[in-house]
Design an enzyme around this catalytic site. Structure first.
Site, PDB file in Angstrom:
ATOM      1  N   HIS A  17      -1.093 -32.039 -46.851  1.00 22.08           N
ATOM      2  CA  HIS A  17      -0.111 -31.162 -47.515  1.00 22.08           C
ATOM      3  C   HIS A  17       1.192 -31.930 -47.658  1.00 22.08           C
ATOM      4  CE1 HIS A  17       1.626 -26.796 -47.857  1.00 22.08           C
ATOM      5  NE2 HIS A  17       2.364 -27.651 -48.559  1.00 22.08           N
ATOM      6  N   HIS A  19       3.965 -32.859 -50.916  1.00 26.40           N
ATOM      7  CA  HIS A  19       4.385 -32.843 -52.325  1.00 26.40           C
ATOM      8  C   HIS A  19       5.090 -34.166 -52.572  1.00 26.40           C
ATOM      9  CE1 HIS A  19       3.673 -28.450 -52.630  1.00 26.40           C
ATOM     10  NE2 HIS A  19       3.959 -28.486 -51.349  1.00 26.40           N
ATOM     11  N   HIS A 197      -1.234 -22.593 -51.994  1.00 25.26           N
ATOM     12  CA  HIS A 197      -0.260 -22.135 -51.011  1.00 25.26           C
ATOM     13  C   HIS A 197      -0.403 -20.616 -50.928  1.00 25.26           C
ATOM     14  CE1 HIS A 197       1.493 -26.070 -51.609  1.00 25.26           C
ATOM     15  NE2 HIS A 197       2.580 -25.812 -50.903  1.00 25.26           N
ATOM     16  N   GLU A 200       2.720 -18.226 -46.869  1.00 23.32           N
ATOM     17  CA  GLU A 200       3.901 -18.932 -46.359  1.00 23.32           C
ATOM     18  C   GLU A 200       5.015 -17.873 -46.240  1.00 23.32           C
ATOM     19  OE1 GLU A 200       5.594 -21.833 -49.057  1.00 23.32           O
ATOM     20  OE2 GLU A 200       6.677 -22.886 -47.460  1.00 23.32           O
ATOM     21  N   ASP A 278       4.713 -31.461 -45.779  1.00 25.46           N
ATOM     22  CA  ASP A 278       5.169 -30.668 -46.923  1.00 25.46           C
ATOM     23  C   ASP A 278       6.141 -31.454 -47.811  1.00 25.46           C
ATOM     24  OD1 ASP A 278       5.052 -28.435 -48.504  1.00 25.46           O
ATOM     25  OD2 ASP A 278       6.151 -27.095 -47.169  1.00 25.46           O
ATOM     26  N   ASP A 279       7.427 -31.463 -47.450  1.00 22.79           N
ATOM     27  CA  ASP A 279       8.464 -32.154 -48.239  1.00 22.79           C
ATOM     28  C   ASP A 279       9.359 -32.929 -47.277  1.00 22.79           C
ATOM     29  OD1 ASP A 279       8.045 -30.773 -51.011  1.00 22.79           O
ATOM     30  OD2 ASP A 279       8.088 -29.134 -49.555  1.00 22.79           O
TER      31      ASP A 279
HETATM   32  N1  HPA Z   1       5.940 -23.877 -50.850  1.00 24.53           N
HETATM   33  C1  HPA Z   1       5.857 -23.635 -52.156  1.00 24.53           C
HETATM   34  N2  HPA Z   1       6.117 -24.536 -53.074  1.00 24.53           N
HETATM   35  C2  HPA Z   1       6.486 -25.760 -52.696  1.00 24.53           C
HETATM   36  C3  HPA Z   1       6.585 -26.074 -51.349  1.00 24.53           C
HETATM   37  C4  HPA Z   1       6.289 -25.081 -50.384  1.00 24.53           C
HETATM   38  O1  HPA Z   1       6.341 -25.268 -49.153  1.00 24.53           O
HETATM   39  N3  HPA Z   1       6.971 -27.364 -51.301  1.00 24.53           N
HETATM   40  C5  HPA Z   1       7.087 -27.806 -52.566  1.00 24.53           C
HETATM   41  N4  HPA Z   1       6.787 -26.825 -53.423  1.00 24.53           N
HETATM   42 ZN    ZN Z   2       3.882 -27.135 -49.820  1.00 19.29          ZN
END
Ligand code: HPA
Ligand code: ZN
Length: 336
Positions: A17, A19, A197, A200, A278-279
């Site tokens: 996971h 991006h 996703h 969350e 994630d990011d």
């Molecule tokens: N959630 C939804 N969209 C996203 C995320 C996330 O954690 N990171 C980058 N785009």
């Molecule tokens: Zn994500």
């Protein structure tokens, strides 16, 4: 480095996971802005980092989409991608399955081919240089409509042999998986894997939709599945992999504190949970840092960390032989 630090760094693992646009570090953002003659609304790298203070997913997404504007050429996407792999080569990552958001780029006039060829070239260079294998997952932006997703899907067709699957990301609340039933069915018919996703910020009901309507092969995040015992049983029985992102959860206020992160509860419930970043440029750490934060917050032991790493290879879209090879490396590390 403590013993636990070096154990976490050395632990053979897969990232499931990530991006790629979320790995854009402020330093590279400034370099690309300069090269592409784009004026950023920040004076310095420090000012950029100070802006990364989020109270929910949308707060983050606004800044993340703005940051991605500096990416314009194939070379930009190549450098972005190779920078991510260079960073995680030092984190024990043997394999990564990374997301990209084509609509963020095509909607501002960057050709799809520029985006994907740059990323694929970065992935190939990373395999050459570091031996890290990788796969690419095309995400649809869920705040846009299904017709826009279909346009992207059709644009991607010449590259279907080089992408592993499709995903669903961006603003979750008010954008249920059900919106994308047809395009996910088309992706499945084309032989692509499907991930989304869900859970969350959105409710457990969105996880049910992702399973039953989108027919996902893996669940991204999934935190709020824990609110529904029947759903927990379903996920555990099917051994659906969950790509959990501890620092993201903390920075986006999905959890109030790392000490309250549910990662070990997920394992105790028999869920195939994994740890991911994630990011990482926005949330304060790459994958090993996520392992460290979760381990410190929840006092995880080495056996739990090995289980999390094992789950990452079990949840990856690998062929049987490659998967076994990675699992053997993990076993050797764990028994050393
Ligand atoms: N959630 C939804 N969209 C996203 C995320 C996330 O954690 N990171 C980058 N785009
Ligand atoms: Zn994500």
């Amino acid at each position: 480095m403590t013993d636990m630090d070096s154990f976490i760094t050395g632990l053979p693992k897969a990232e499931l996971h990530l991006h790629i646009e979320g790995s854009l570090e402020p330093e590279l953002m400034f370099a690309l802005a300069g090269r592409n003659k784009i004026v950023l609304p920040y004076k310095s790298v420090e000012e950029v980092r100070a802006a990364y203070d989020f109270s929910n997913l949308q707060d983050f997404l606004d800044i993340y989409y703005a940051g991605a504007q500096v990416l314009r050429t194939e070379q930009d996407f190549f450098e972005l991608t190779l920078a991510y792999f260079t960073r995680v080569a030092a984190d024990g990552v043997l394999h990564a399955e990374i997301f990209f958001d084509p609509q963020t780029h095509t909607d501002r006039g960057i050709p799809f081919a520029v985006v994907i060829e740059g990323i694929l070239a970065g992935m190939a260079a990373a395999e050459q240089k570091f031996g890290i294998t990788s796969k690419l997952i095309l995400c649809f932006l869920r705040h846009l409509d299904e017709e826009a997703a279909f346009e992207t899907f059709r644009m991607a067709e010449p590259w279907f042999g080089r992408i592993a699957g499709v995903g669903l990301d961006s603003s979750e609340k008010g954008h249920p998986p059900e919106k994308f039933v047809r395009v996910f069915a088309a992706a499945g018919a084309a032989g692509l894997k499907r991930v989304a996703h869900a859970g969350e910020e959105g409710p457990a009901a969105y996880v049910w939709e992702a399973l039953d309507l989108l027919h996902i092969d893996r669940l991204d995040h999934g935190n709020r599945a824990l609110e529904d015992p029947e759903l927990i049983r379903r996920l555990a029985a099917s051994q659906m992999a969950l790509t959990v992102c501890p620092l993201s959860n903390f920075r986006l206020c999905v959890v109030p504190d790392m000490a309250e992160h549910p990662i070990d509860r997920m394992l105790d419930l028999g869920l195939r949970a994994t740890i991911n970043s994630d990011d990482p440029a926005y949330f304060g750490g790459y994958i090993a840092e996520n392992f460290r934060a979760a381990a410190a917050g929840r006092r995880l032991g080495k056996a739990q960390l090995v289980t999390l790493a094992r789950n990452s290879f079990l949840g990856a879209f690998l062929d049987g032989e490659t998967r076994q090879g990675y699992l053997r490396k993990l076993d050797e590390f764990a028994s050393a």
